[in-house]
Design a protein around this motif. Structure first.
Motif, PDB file in Angstrom:
ATOM      1  N   TYR A   1       0.847  -1.194   0.000  1.00 41.24           N
ATOM      2  CA  TYR A   1       0.000   0.000   0.000  1.00 41.24           C
ATOM      3  C   TYR A   1       0.881   1.242   0.000  1.00 41.24           C
ATOM      4  O   TYR A   1       1.616   1.503   0.958  1.00 41.24           O
ATOM      5  CB  TYR A   1      -0.914  -0.011   1.238  1.00 41.24           C
ATOM      6  CG  TYR A   1      -1.719   1.241   1.433  1.00 41.24           C
ATOM      7  CD1 TYR A   1      -2.840   1.500   0.645  1.00 41.24           C
ATOM      8  CD2 TYR A   1      -1.369   2.171   2.414  1.00 41.24           C
ATOM      9  CE1 TYR A   1      -3.580   2.654   0.835  1.00 41.24           C
ATOM     10  CE2 TYR A   1      -2.110   3.331   2.609  1.00 41.24           C
ATOM     11  CZ  TYR A   1      -3.213   3.576   1.807  1.00 41.24           C
ATOM     12  OH  TYR A   1      -3.937   4.719   1.983  1.00 41.24           O
ATOM     13  N   LYS A   2       0.827   1.983  -1.088  1.00 42.18           N
ATOM     14  CA  LYS A   2       1.553   3.257  -1.217  1.00 42.18           C
ATOM     15  C   LYS A   2       3.023   3.133  -0.793  1.00 42.18           C
ATOM     16  O   LYS A   2       3.506   3.829   0.109  1.00 42.18           O
ATOM     17  CB  LYS A   2       0.857   4.361  -0.410  1.00 42.18           C
ATOM     18  CG  LYS A   2      -0.542   4.703  -0.900  1.00 42.18           C
ATOM     19  CD  LYS A   2      -1.127   5.892  -0.172  1.00 42.18           C
ATOM     20  CE  LYS A   2      -2.547   6.200  -0.621  1.00 42.18           C
ATOM     21  NZ  LYS A   2      -2.665   6.570  -2.041  1.00 42.18           N
ATOM     22  N   ASP A   3       3.750   2.227  -1.441  1.00 43.67           N
ATOM     23  CA  ASP A   3       5.190   2.016  -1.232  1.00 43.67           C
ATOM     24  C   ASP A   3       5.543   1.480   0.152  1.00 43.67           C
ATOM     25  O   ASP A   3       6.692   1.585   0.595  1.00 43.67           O
ATOM     26  CB  ASP A   3       5.987   3.311  -1.493  1.00 43.67           C
ATOM     27  CG  ASP A   3       5.895   3.746  -2.944  1.00 43.67           C
ATOM     28  OD1 ASP A   3       5.871   2.850  -3.815  1.00 43.67           O
ATOM     29  OD2 ASP A   3       5.811   4.947  -3.197  1.00 43.67           O
ATOM     30  N   VAL A   4       4.561   0.940   0.850  1.00 43.75           N
ATOM     31  CA  VAL A   4       4.809   0.300   2.143  1.00 43.75           C
ATOM     32  C   VAL A   4       4.269  -1.119   2.091  1.00 43.75           C
ATOM     33  O   VAL A   4       3.200  -1.360   1.524  1.00 43.75           O
ATOM     34  CB  VAL A   4       4.126   1.088   3.295  1.00 43.75           C
ATOM     35  CG1 VAL A   4       4.125   0.286   4.583  1.00 43.75           C
ATOM     36  CG2 VAL A   4       4.840   2.418   3.515  1.00 43.75           C
ATOM     37  N   LYS A   5       5.023  -2.056   2.657  1.00 43.85           N
ATOM     38  CA  LYS A   5       4.525  -3.433   2.768  1.00 43.85           C
ATOM     39  C   LYS A   5       4.067  -3.655   4.201  1.00 43.85           C
ATOM     40  O   LYS A   5       4.852  -3.518   5.146  1.00 43.85           O
ATOM     41  CB  LYS A   5       5.604  -4.460   2.407  1.00 43.85           C
ATOM     42  CG  LYS A   5       5.064  -5.899   2.505  1.00 43.85           C
ATOM     43  CD  LYS A   5       6.044  -6.942   2.010  1.00 43.85           C
ATOM     44  CE  LYS A   5       7.179  -7.184   2.964  1.00 43.85           C
ATOM     45  NZ  LYS A   5       7.900  -8.449   2.692  1.00 43.85           N
ATOM     46  N   ILE A   6       2.788  -3.990   4.352  1.00 47.65           N
ATOM     47  CA  ILE A   6       2.233  -4.280   5.675  1.00 47.65           C
ATOM     48  C   ILE A   6       2.097  -5.791   5.809  1.00 47.65           C
ATOM     49  O   ILE A   6       1.292  -6.407   5.115  1.00 47.65           O
ATOM     50  CB  ILE A   6       0.866  -3.604   5.870  1.00 47.65           C
ATOM     51  CG1 ILE A   6       0.949  -2.101   5.560  1.00 47.65           C
ATOM     52  CG2 ILE A   6       0.354  -3.843   7.289  1.00 47.65           C
ATOM     53  CD1 ILE A   6      -0.413  -1.424   5.455  1.00 47.65           C
ATOM     54  N   ASN A   7       2.916  -6.373   6.679  1.00 46.30           N
ATOM     55  CA  ASN A   7       2.813  -7.813   6.947  1.00 46.30           C
ATOM     56  C   ASN A   7       1.748  -8.028   8.025  1.00 46.30           C
ATOM     57  O   ASN A   7       2.003  -7.852   9.218  1.00 46.30           O
ATOM     58  CB  ASN A   7       4.157  -8.370   7.440  1.00 46.30           C
ATOM     59  CG  ASN A   7       5.192  -8.449   6.341  1.00 46.30           C
ATOM     60  OD1 ASN A   7       4.892  -8.808   5.208  1.00 46.30           O
ATOM     61  ND2 ASN A   7       6.432  -8.094   6.668  1.00 46.30           N
ATOM     62  N   PHE A   8       0.535  -8.370   7.584  1.00 51.01           N
ATOM     63  CA  PHE A   8      -0.514  -8.678   8.550  1.00 51.01           C
ATOM     64  C   PHE A   8      -0.335 -10.112   9.044  1.00 51.01           C
ATOM     65  O   PHE A   8      -0.159 -11.036   8.249  1.00 51.01           O
ATOM     66  CB  PHE A   8      -1.899  -8.521   7.917  1.00 51.01           C
ATOM     67  CG  PHE A   8      -2.313  -7.096   7.705  1.00 51.01           C
ATOM     68  CD1 PHE A   8      -2.666  -6.294   8.784  1.00 51.01           C
ATOM     69  CD2 PHE A   8      -2.339  -6.549   6.432  1.00 51.01           C
ATOM     70  CE1 PHE A   8      -3.046  -4.972   8.591  1.00 51.01           C
ATOM     71  CE2 PHE A   8      -2.715  -5.235   6.231  1.00 51.01           C
ATOM     72  CZ  PHE A   8      -3.064  -4.435   7.312  1.00 51.01           C
TER      73      PHE A   8
END
Length: 690
Positions: free
Chosen positions: A71-78
């Motif tokens: 999301y918008k150049d960020v990786k969110i590891n849920f």
């Protein structure tokens, strides 16, 4: 998937009571960002996070899944964790590698038992967090009631970051107090706040700005001087107070309807910490402790938080990089096992799928296939710079079952299979109970054990049956006694002859003591080992109900031998029978294991717990009250505690917890002894018939 630097990673654990909507939230995130073309459903068994056969069959999460969302150049590891209490180990493992958490609360059910457990573990790990009131579009959804249920439990300072735009079937979207805009549906487009919500939003905005100002002295000074803070300044201040735990922001959503998703992702990206912001971790170096920061230039240190075995995919090792950079072609040193592992590729996990990647940076979460020796809880590092990372503390597994093979072919595989299962799951353990000659598997509850047994069958191809474990009673004596036995056998050719006279007495310390008290050579000393062997064999079998004899002193004081017919086997048999006779005349009794039990329950359940303890032959040692919870300490026979995990959940609605450890052995009351003897005799008779 591209490489992400540490500052562009967010590791977020989704935690809550079961069925609060965590898995469907991940579906909404994936669909919103274009990673999937449609949202999966729990009932259809096609979600990305719940892919295991058992998860699909039961329609609940059993394991933690990693769901990366770009999301918008960020990786969110849920990290989508199970909410059911039996699988708390999976949640603890996820919290141990997360940098923040989102506590998900059902807008109808409010704060539930699983939420309380998750909240307490987030406190224990000092995790920054959001409170997300989910399923706002459900019938009977009540934002204020759900929020109050959380506030009544926790002393944390809550601050609304969003207000709901409508409720139940009229839930349209969210009012974002950071931008002071309304966002309908998934939240891609902003619009003016409806007039009827304007006053509430402005009042809540003031509280939000005050909270943000607390996070930075310069912002606080500007705020006190009456200077209006920009959206960016407010976000910076909020990120600071969230990181240090001063405030917990409140957000709203309806994951299944994809309402509020954009603003939730925006808040995660801009307000939750990256791995770089996390507190340094202490690692054990070669000689001293080392403080590790999330830094690509630091020494390599990876913690293995999860391993899985699959007959088709093979072994998968999930890790988090706490320091250093990992490349796909490296050799890795397993400091915990002191062995080297060779990388056979490096992958980004997403549910059951994996995507190859050449390099991973500090703070990221990945998976490697086909490591041979690595297990959950191990530390991987550079051999030239050995490090050992701390393992999170897991609750004791107190629900016990006896394990038996389904077929003869399965019997040879029990040990490696149970070892493999326990290597994957830190809340599973197994051991051989020598006094009952049973294989015991311990877990967090009936569902936990059932899932492990099914996993052994489907993933490891080993069939196992479970049964209620026998209590490891002991037998002992209460007075002195003596007996004599002559073993004589003549059936043509060489015969057998041996006579043993012995006396026995209770032994105050220790399990067994054997003395040779013969003077004058009535029995040669060379036969003493055979006599002792015969006695020890009887001690294994017992004389009352077939349990191990303990706490006994044996003294051989006389006997006879024959110059031709005496043999070790003859004295073994004579010692055995003489010991049996002496035992029966020494007022034998049964001993039972007494456990030291500590039970922590809400105050309102205290009376029920004490009443229940009285039915279990418990002796209460102490009681204490603290912050709405009562602690009871008692000595309780193990026989009364075999299924207490289930019983305590029933009494307290799942809010009670307990721990127990073996304290000592005591004589079984007379009125209980006969029932134990009868049950044991029936069990032995059934075995003979089968």
């Amino acid at each position: 998937m591209k490489e992400y630097s540490s500052k562009n990673i967010r590791n977020v654990a989704l935690v809550s009571h079961s069925s609060a909507g965590k898995t469907i939230l991940t579906e909404a995130f994936l669909h919103f960002t274009g990673a999937t073309t449609r949202m999966g459903k729990i009932t259809d068994g096609n979600t990305v996070a719940d892919f295991d056969e058992e998860e699909i069959r039961r329609e609940i999460s059993l394991y933690t899944s990693v769901i990366p969302v770009e999301y918008k150049d960020v990786k969110i590891n849920f990290l989508d964790t199970p909410g059911y209490t039996d699988f708390i180990g999976e949640m603890i493992s996820a919290i141990g590698v997360a940098d923040s958490a989102i506590i998900v609360v059902d807008a109808v059910s409010g704060f539930e038992v699983g939420t309380e457990i998750a909240w307490n573990y987030c406190d224990k790990f000092s995790l920054p967090r959001f409170l997300l009131i989910n399923k706002m579009n459900r019938d009977h959804a009540d934002y204020q009631k759900a929020l109050t249920s959380v506030q009544d439990f926790s002393e944390s300072r809550f601050i609304p970051l969003q207000l709901p735009w409508g409720e139940k079937t009229n839930f349209k979207g969210v009012i974002d107090l950071l931008t002071m805009k309304a966002y309908a549906g998934d939240g891609k487009n902003a619009e003016d706040i409806p007039a009827e919500l304007k006053n509430a939003a402005e009042t809540a905005r003031i509280a939000l700005v005050e909270a943000a100002a607390e996070g930075d002295d310069a912002l606080l000074e500007k705020y006190l001087e009456g200077v209006e803070l920009s959206t960016e300044e407010i976000a910076t201040g909020l990120a600071s107070v969230i990181l240090n735990g001063t405030f917990v922001p409140i957000l709203v959503a309806a994951g299944g309807a994809e309402i509020g998703i954009a603003r939730l992702l925006y808040a995660i990206k801009n307000l939750l910490p990256s791995p770089e912001d996390a507190k340094p971790i202490k690692a054990q170096g070669k000689s001293d402790e080392e403080i590790l920061k999330v830094d690509d230039t630091g020494p390599l240190a990876m913690y293995v938080w999860k391993t899985t075995a699959d007959p088709f995919v093979g072994k998968q090792t999930f890790f988090k990089i706490f320091s250093g950079v990992l490349n796909a072609d490296m050799r890795i040193w397993n400091q915990s096992k002191e062995t080297e592992e060779r990388m056979s590729g490096l992958f980004v996990p997403s549910g059951k799928s994996t995507t190859p990647i050449k390099t991973m940076h500090s703070g990221d979460i990945g998976v490697v296939p086909k490591f041979s020796d690595t297990a959950t809880g191990n530390t991987l590092c550079d051999k030239a710079h050995p490090l050992e990372l701390p393992i999170p503390e897991y609750p004791n597994s107190l629900y016990r079952v006896s394990i038996e093979p389904k077929t003869q072919a399965d019997s040879t595989k029990i040990s490696p299979t149970l070892t493999r299962l326990c290597e994957e799951d830190m809340t599973l353990s197994w051991h051989q109970e020598t006094s009952t000659r049973q294989t015991i598997l311990q877990g967090m509850g009936g569902q936990h054990i059932d899932v492990a047994i099914r996993r052994a069958d489907t993933k490891l191809q080993v069939g196992l049956n479970t049964a209620r474990p026998r209590v490891p009673y002991h037998e002992t004596i209460t007075k002195k006694s003596e007996a004599k036995h002559r073993h004589k056998k003549q059936s043509g050719g060489s015969g057998q002859f041996g006579e043993v006279s012995l006396r026995i007495a209770p032994l105050k310390e220790g399990d067994f003591e054997f003395k040779n008290a013969i003077f004058g050579g009535a029995i040669s000393s060379s036969y003493m080992p055979a006599i002792e062997k015969g006695i020890r064999n009887v001690m294994k079998e017992g004389v009352i109900a077939g349990y191990t004899v303990t706490g006994i002193s044996v003294e051989v004081f006389d006997g006879k031998e024959h110059p031709v017919d005496s043999k070790p086997i003859a004295f073994e048999m004579a010692g055995r029978e003489a010991f049996k006779k002496a035992l029966k005349n020494a007022s034998p009794v049964l001993l039972e294991p007494i456990m030291k039990v500590t039970i922590i329950v809400p105050e309102e359940n205290m009376g029920d717990i004490l009443g229940d303890m009285n039915t279990r032959r418990a002796r209460v040692q102490g009681m204490d009250n603290n912050k709405g919870h009562s602690t009871v300490t008692a000595n309780v026979p193990l026989a009364e505690m075999l299924r207490y995990t289930t019983d305590l959940r029933s009494i307290t609605g799942g809010r009670g917890v307990f721990d127990m450890e073996e304290s000592h052995y005591e004589v079984v009351p007379t009125h209980v002894t006969q029932g134990i003897i009868d049950a044991r005799e029936k069990e032995l008779a059934d075995k003979k018939e089968s």
